[in-house]
Design a protein around this motif. Structure first.
Motif, PDB file in Angstrom:
ATOM      1  N   LYS A 347       6.739  23.733 -12.431  1.00 40.60           N
ATOM      2  CA  LYS A 347       7.677  24.243 -13.427  1.00 40.60           C
ATOM      3  C   LYS A 347       9.096  23.838 -13.051  1.00 40.60           C
ATOM      4  CE  LYS A 347       6.978  28.374 -15.036  1.00 40.60           C
ATOM      5  NZ  LYS A 347       6.940  29.861 -15.190  1.00 40.60           N
ATOM      6  N   SER A 348       9.828  23.295 -14.043  1.00 37.56           N
ATOM      7  CA  SER A 348      11.227  22.922 -13.810  1.00 37.56           C
ATOM      8  C   SER A 348      12.116  24.149 -13.928  1.00 37.56           C
ATOM      9  CB  SER A 348      11.655  21.850 -14.815  1.00 37.56           C
ATOM     10  OG  SER A 348      11.721  22.396 -16.121  1.00 37.56           O
ATOM     11  N   ALA A 349      13.403  23.942 -13.652  1.00 35.70           N
ATOM     12  CA  ALA A 349      14.343  25.063 -13.706  1.00 35.70           C
ATOM     13  C   ALA A 349      14.431  25.683 -15.092  1.00 35.70           C
ATOM     14  CB  ALA A 349      15.727  24.591 -13.251  1.00 35.70           C
ATOM     15  N   ASP A 350      14.234  24.872 -16.139  1.00 39.44           N
ATOM     16  CA  ASP A 350      14.321  25.407 -17.500  1.00 39.44           C
ATOM     17  C   ASP A 350      12.967  25.849 -18.042  1.00 39.44           C
ATOM     18  OD1 ASP A 350      13.047  23.026 -17.981  1.00 39.44           O
ATOM     19  OD2 ASP A 350      14.301  22.445 -19.687  1.00 39.44           O
ATOM     20  N   GLY A 351      11.957  25.864 -17.174  1.00 38.17           N
ATOM     21  CA  GLY A 351      10.631  26.326 -17.576  1.00 38.17           C
ATOM     22  C   GLY A 351       9.712  25.248 -18.105  1.00 38.17           C
ATOM     23  N   SER A 352      10.162  24.008 -18.142  1.00 39.90           N
ATOM     24  CA  SER A 352       9.321  22.922 -18.651  1.00 39.90           C
ATOM     25  C   SER A 352       8.166  22.636 -17.699  1.00 39.90           C
ATOM     26  CB  SER A 352      10.153  21.649 -18.839  1.00 39.90           C
ATOM     27  OG  SER A 352      11.147  21.822 -19.815  1.00 39.90           O
ATOM     28  N   ARG A 353       7.031  22.314 -18.254  1.00 43.91           N
ATOM     29  CA  ARG A 353       5.891  21.898 -17.442  1.00 43.91           C
ATOM     30  C   ARG A 353       6.054  20.414 -17.093  1.00 43.91           C
ATOM     31  NH1 ARG A 353       3.608  22.514 -22.735  1.00 43.91           N
ATOM     32  NH2 ARG A 353       3.071  20.486 -23.638  1.00 43.91           N
ATOM     33  N   LEU A 354       5.946  20.092 -15.836  1.00 43.58           N
ATOM     34  CA  LEU A 354       6.084  18.719 -15.366  1.00 43.58           C
ATOM     35  C   LEU A 354       4.777  18.308 -14.714  1.00 43.58           C
ATOM     36  CD1 LEU A 354       9.624  19.037 -13.710  1.00 43.58           C
ATOM     37  CD2 LEU A 354       9.078  18.376 -16.066  1.00 43.58           C
ATOM     38  N   LYS A 355       4.086  17.371 -15.339  1.00 40.33           N
ATOM     39  CA  LYS A 355       2.825  16.918 -14.763  1.00 40.33           C
ATOM     40  C   LYS A 355       3.120  16.075 -13.533  1.00 40.33           C
ATOM     41  CE  LYS A 355       0.210  14.102 -17.178  1.00 40.33           C
ATOM     42  NZ  LYS A 355      -0.816  13.612 -18.126  1.00 40.33           N
ATOM     43  N   THR A 356       2.578  16.475 -12.389  1.00 42.41           N
ATOM     44  CA  THR A 356       2.839  15.775 -11.139  1.00 42.41           C
ATOM     45  C   THR A 356       1.705  14.863 -10.720  1.00 42.41           C
ATOM     46  OG1 THR A 356       1.963  17.666  -9.893  1.00 42.41           O
ATOM     47  CG2 THR A 356       4.351  17.606 -10.307  1.00 42.41           C
ATOM     48  N   ARG A 357       0.500  15.127 -11.244  1.00 37.19           N
ATOM     49  CA  ARG A 357      -0.656  14.326 -10.822  1.00 37.19           C
ATOM     50  C   ARG A 357      -1.714  14.340 -11.908  1.00 37.19           C
ATOM     51  NH1 ARG A 357      -4.896  16.339  -7.237  1.00 37.19           N
ATOM     52  NH2 ARG A 357      -6.236  14.638  -6.520  1.00 37.19           N
ATOM     53  N   ASP A 358      -2.298  13.169 -12.146  1.00 42.96           N
ATOM     54  CA  ASP A 358      -3.406  13.022 -13.098  1.00 42.96           C
ATOM     55  C   ASP A 358      -4.436  12.131 -12.427  1.00 42.96           C
ATOM     56  OD1 ASP A 358      -5.141  12.573 -15.187  1.00 42.96           O
ATOM     57  OD2 ASP A 358      -3.578  12.286 -16.687  1.00 42.96           O
ATOM     58  N   ASP A 359      -5.488  12.737 -11.941  1.00 47.88           N
ATOM     59  CA  ASP A 359      -6.467  12.032 -11.102  1.00 47.88           C
ATOM     60  C   ASP A 359      -7.825  12.046 -11.784  1.00 47.88           C
ATOM     61  OD1 ASP A 359      -7.635  10.716  -9.021  1.00 47.88           O
ATOM     62  OD2 ASP A 359      -7.138  12.192  -7.494  1.00 47.88           O
ATOM     63  N   MET A 360      -8.339  10.856 -12.075  1.00 41.35           N
ATOM     64  CA  MET A 360      -9.630  10.735 -12.743  1.00 41.35           C
ATOM     65  C   MET A 360     -10.587   9.918 -11.885  1.00 41.35           C
ATOM     66  SD  MET A 360     -10.606   8.608 -16.192  1.00 41.35           S
ATOM     67  CE  MET A 360      -9.400   9.464 -17.169  1.00 41.35           C
ATOM     68  N   THR A 361     -11.818  10.374 -11.769  1.00 44.12           N
ATOM     69  CA  THR A 361     -12.877   9.600 -11.108  1.00 44.12           C
ATOM     70  C   THR A 361     -14.080   9.522 -12.031  1.00 44.12           C
ATOM     71  OG1 THR A 361     -13.778  11.545  -9.994  1.00 44.12           O
ATOM     72  CG2 THR A 361     -12.160  10.246  -8.782  1.00 44.12           C
ATOM     73  N   VAL A 362     -14.691   8.349 -12.055  1.00 41.51           N
ATOM     74  CA  VAL A 362     -15.831   8.101 -12.932  1.00 41.51           C
ATOM     75  C   VAL A 362     -16.907   7.379 -12.134  1.00 41.51           C
ATOM     76  CG1 VAL A 362     -16.615   6.965 -15.040  1.00 41.51           C
ATOM     77  CG2 VAL A 362     -14.307   7.898 -14.934  1.00 41.51           C
ATOM     78  N   GLU A 363     -18.151   7.809 -12.307  1.00 41.96           N
ATOM     79  CA  GLU A 363     -19.293   7.117 -11.731  1.00 41.96           C
ATOM     80  C   GLU A 363     -20.148   6.584 -12.871  1.00 41.96           C
ATOM     81  OE1 GLU A 363     -21.208   9.871  -9.113  1.00 41.96           O
ATOM     82  OE2 GLU A 363     -19.757   9.546  -7.500  1.00 41.96           O
ATOM     83  N   LEU A 364     -20.417   5.268 -12.855  1.00 32.55           N
ATOM     84  CA  LEU A 364     -21.084   4.590 -13.953  1.00 32.55           C
ATOM     85  C   LEU A 364     -22.348   3.891 -13.470  1.00 32.55           C
ATOM     86  CD1 LEU A 364     -17.890   2.775 -15.278  1.00 32.55           C
ATOM     87  CD2 LEU A 364     -18.938   4.729 -16.369  1.00 32.55           C
ATOM     88  N   SER A 365     -23.328   3.812 -14.353  1.00 27.15           N
ATOM     89  CA  SER A 365     -24.508   2.989 -14.141  1.00 27.15           C
ATOM     90  C   SER A 365     -24.638   2.065 -15.346  1.00 27.15           C
ATOM     91  CB  SER A 365     -25.775   3.850 -14.009  1.00 27.15           C
ATOM     92  OG  SER A 365     -25.741   4.616 -12.823  1.00 27.15           O
ATOM     93  N   VAL A 366     -24.371   0.766 -15.138  1.00 24.49           N
ATOM     94  CA  VAL A 366     -24.362  -0.174 -16.254  1.00 24.49           C
ATOM     95  C   VAL A 366     -25.782  -0.501 -16.688  1.00 24.49           C
ATOM     96  CG1 VAL A 366     -23.602  -2.454 -17.021  1.00 24.49           C
ATOM     97  CG2 VAL A 366     -22.182  -1.128 -15.461  1.00 24.49           C
TER      98      VAL A 366
END
Length: 850
Positions: A347-366
């Motif tokens: 949360k910023s000083a004015d209350g805004s949400r600040l995304k700090t991390r976006d982590d995605m993992t995928v396991e595939l079988s072609v």
């Protein structure tokens, strides 16, 4: 070609398994993760001991461990309070990565079957639903984009790897030939499995947002990419494709755009109808005690997630601290074994949400029986501020993504400073790995074959100054020419960065005629490899002689593609055409393009199509000199760039096209005037959990009297393969119009019905429906029955004048057969029982989609 390119990128890493082999060290090395066998959560502080040695240790806070011993170990013993002690036998030579699961004490799932009562879930007066609605009500209050400006720095790393790559246990049959692979194996910090990276892409950029007038720009300061996809003709297309498939997620929208599909967001307007919500016990997230809101779809096969939302306790702003989402194992998504997304916010000083991390993992079988693939897209955000950027002029630029000229030129020192998270050994050595692999003959030659499939052209040198192709048009068949052989190619930027040539020479063994095309193009900007690279700004001159298939216009491939050779009807609606073309093309970064063309054309008769006017005069040929203006605008469009064509990465962007062709009578020997306008619009419309519709609407009008070849001839598809904007059951020249309107709607239901049928949902089949209609009119001035100066339409063609009833086709099909095939039953709804035209038929197609 999009299907071929996707398959190539997917299959190439399998070569690493087919030709690769490792041997372990003589000492013992173990690394991995210990997890709960029920929840799959990591277990910290597990005691580990290598029996037969004096070595041991504990797992860390995330359940990870590493053990080394100069002595040979007999087994690995694991113990911790609350879990059953486990012992794993070890081989003589040990160099392993493993993911060990421990069973909680008192749990014996193999012996106990639990059958709970059917849940009575209701959203009415449900505290979890009330809690969710409070989150939704507060979304706008903490949205950072409510500010006039919003700026941040973004670092993004995308890696693709072979998953669970442990040759000591999984692939011991490979032998001991390629020992170098063991030096490139990493441990996934998410799954704990050993992985062998084969693609790594990094990007560091500054993102600037302006609320009014709305604009968002990303300035890419650094870009680095290594991997097997360097065999594709355009690395930028590969990057954009992977970024589109594995894009960062916005949970605050109604839909989550991922895998080129739409999933229902847990914060969507329809979330309470699509998901079940539950309030769980509080947990601590980064020193904050958080309320946990869990969610799961009502039907797990549909396009939704299971997951948890963490909201700080007693926070009246309903600020989301963290969110975790996973795809259900039963979901109707192709190739997907597992997927998880974790996002964190501050949360910023004015209350805004600040995304700090976006982590995605995928396991595939072609493909079944082949190794899994592992994909991780890790994005870190920092440097937030709400000030007007110093380079405010960036908002006036046309392109959304601005890539610095030196973005790909930075050294290791730059990347060490810019990376917020360090790279693993295997990630940083992908280039070395591929260099070693390409010294193996079987890998080298197989890679070259797959490169040919992906690009359609054969390079003739290193670097290549001339590429031969396209390969798929080397041999084909049609009624007029019989067997057709073709050779051709194009020059590359290795010969000249601004001057380019391309062309072909072909021969028909039935008509015994040589055909050709030659092209010279000057580009006003330097090209990296070939002349069609975006953005095009060039002058092009072309001379050609070939057959003209009247009433057949294949938009996604060449007319002489070998796969179109098998047809339901003899292709006799052909003439021979000589043309000389001079054209100017300009493309802007905002996806607006302008084309100006002058074409001198001579149409020559064939044995099936003669040019005879209503007075009985026979003309062996006729000439025309046309001028064409083409305007195209596709805001937000992304595409895969081929050497001769482009394929949209997705169809989300609206496409507007205006084409006007004009030819004054008498100029350059023009026999008939031409004055023709055509409009076209296309777009994909998403229906959230209910699939999507691909819509095409177009129409046109001819303002002057002209022979039927110069009017609007709807595209008839004589092949058995599904073709875009073509009618499957219509014959060429069956309809000729000087005014027309056409619609083409395809509804991809994505298993909306089949997912609820037990047998079909296991097959992951999906429904698809389409409807195409053509309304047209041929006025007396363009009808040779009334205007004797025009050419008569041959009676053998059996052209029909359209009434007020449109021509209509509808199809119902099954898509996703074996994950790539589509099979449609097509019906002709009007103008049935026409000469040589079927009333129904079966058509097939193939494409790759998640």
């Amino acid at each position: 070609m999009k299907f071929i390119r996707f398959t190539v990128v997917s299959l190439l890493p399998v070569l690493l398994m087919a030709v690769a082999q490792t041997t372990g060290a003589q000492t013992t090395f173990l690394a991995g993760t210990v997890t709960d066998s029920i929840t799959h959560e990591p277990i910290p502080y597990v005691a580990l001991f290598l029996t037969g040695t004096n070595s041991g240790g504990l797992t860390d806070d995330n359940g990870r461990f590493q053990l080394r011993s100069s002595s040979r170990a007999d087994s690995l013993k694991l113990s911790v309070m609350g879990y059953r002690t486990k012992s794993i036998p070890l081989k003589t030579t040990v160099n392993r990565r493993m993911n060990v699961q421990l069973a909680p004490v008192g749990v014996a799932l193999s012996e106990v079957v639990v059958k709970p009562k059917k849940e009575k879930y209701s959203k009415k007066n449900n505290p979890a639903v009330i809690f969710l609605n409070r989150i939704r009500a507060a979304m706008g209050k903490n949205d950072p984009k409510r500010n006039d400006f919003y700026n941040y720095e973004k670092y993004e790393r995308l890696t693709m790897a072979l998953n669970d790559f442990d040759p000591e246990t999984n692939y011991a049959w490979m032998g001991k030939k390629f020992k170098f692979l063991k030096d490139h194996v990493d441990i996934s910090e998410i799954s704990g499995k050993p992985i062998l990276n084969f693609i790594v892409k990094e990007k560091v950029s500054d993102v600037n947002y302006r609320k009014s007038p709305h604009s968002q720009k990303e300035h890419v300061n650094g870009m680095r990419q290594e991997g097997i996809d360097d065999i594709l003709s355009n690395q930028e297309s590969s990057r954009q494709f992977l970024e589109d498939v594995f894009r960062e997620i916005d949970i605050y929208g109604n839909d989550v755009n991922l895998l080129q599909k739409r999933f229902v967001s847990p914060l969507s307007r329809i979330a309470t109808d699509f998901y079940k919500f539950y309030l769980n016990d509080t947990v601590v997230v980064e020193s904050d005690s958080c309320v946990v809101l869990s969610f799961v779809p009502h039907t797990s096969e549909t396009w939704g997630f299971i997951g948890k939302i963490y909201v700080p306790k007693n926070d009246s702003t309903m600020f989301i601290k963290k969110i975790e989402m996973h795809l259900p194992h039963t979901i109707n998504v192709n190739f997907m074994d597992a997927m998880s997304v974790t996002q964190t916010y501050e949360k910023s000083a004015d209350g805004s949400r600040l995304k700090t991390r976006d982590d995605m993992t995928v396991e595939l079988s072609v493909l079944p029986g082949l190794p899994q693939l592992y994909v991780r897209r890790n994005t870190i955000y920092s440097g937030f501020n709400f000030d007007e950027p110093e380079n405010a002029e960036v908002f006036n630029l046309a392109q959304r993504e601005i890539i610095s000229d030196d973005a790909s030129e930075h050294d290791n020192k730059f990347w060490e400073e810019k990376r917020p998270v360090p790279m693993e050994q295997g990630e940083s050595s992908v280039g070395e790995l591929l260099s070693s692999m390409r010294e193996v003959p079987v890998y080298y030659w197989t890679e070259r074959v797959l490169k040919l499939m992906a690009n359609g052209y054969v390079a003739t040198g290193n670097p290549s100054k001339f590429d031969y192709g396209p390969i798929m048009s080397t041999i084909s068949y049609n009624t007029a020419e019989g067997l057709r052989l073709r050779v051709g190619g194009m020059t590359t930027a290795n010969l000249s960065k601004r001057w380019f040539t391309r062309g072909y020479l072909s021969y028909g063994f039935r008509d015994h005629r040589w055909k050709y095309e030659g092209e010279v193009e000057y580009s006003f900007n330097d090209k990296k490899y070939h002349s069609r690279e975006f953005p095009v700004h060039s002058i092009r001159a072309t001379s050609s002689y070939d057959i003209d298939q009247l009433g057949q216009n294949y938009l996604t491939t060449y007319g002489d593609n070998v796969f179109l050779s098998v047809k339901r009807l003899p292709d006799t609606r052909v003439t021979y055409k000589r043309s000389q073309v001079l054209e100017y093309n300009m493309e802007l970064y905002n996806n607006f393009s302008l084309g100006l063309m002058s074409r001198f054309e001579r149409q020559e008769e064939s044995q099936w199509i003669q040019f005879i006017d209503g007075h009985g005069n026979n003309f062996p040929h006729y000439n025309e000199l046309t001028f064409t203006l083409k305007l195209r605008y596709a805001p937000g469009e992304k595409f895969i760039q081929g050497k001769s064509d482009r394929r949209s990465i997705n169809r989300d962007a609206p496409v507007f096209e205006l084409i006007h062709t004009y030819a004054p009578k008498g100029l350059g020997g023009t026999m008939f005037p031409i004055n023709r306008t055509e409009l076209r619009f296309s777009k994909r419309f998403w229906l959230s959990a209910f699939g999507h519709v691909d819509a095409i609407v177009k129409g046109g009008h001819a303002w002057e009297a002209s022979p039927y070849m110069n009017l609007f001839l709807p595209s008839a598809n004589l092949s058995y393969l599904i073709q875009a904007e073509s009618f499957a059951l219509m014959n060429p020249l069956e309809f000729v119009n000087d005014s027309y309107a056409m619609v083409d709607f395809t509804y991809w239901m994505d298993g909306m019905i089949f997912n609820r049928i037990p047998l079909l949902k296991k097959l992951r089949l999906r429904e698809v429906m389409s409807f195409k209609a053509l309304w047209g009119h041929l006025s007396p001035k363009n009808n040779p029955d009334f205007n004797k100066d025009l050419f008569v339409i041959p009676s053998e063609v059996h052209t029909t004048l359209m009434s007020n009833v449109p021509y209509m086709e509808a199809s119902v099909g099954v898509d996703n057969i074996f994950s790539i095939f589509r099979l449609d039953a097509v019906w002709r709804l009007s103008y049935r029982n026409a000469f040589d035209a079927p009333n129904w038929g079966i058509r097939a197609g193939f494409h790759v989609t998640f």
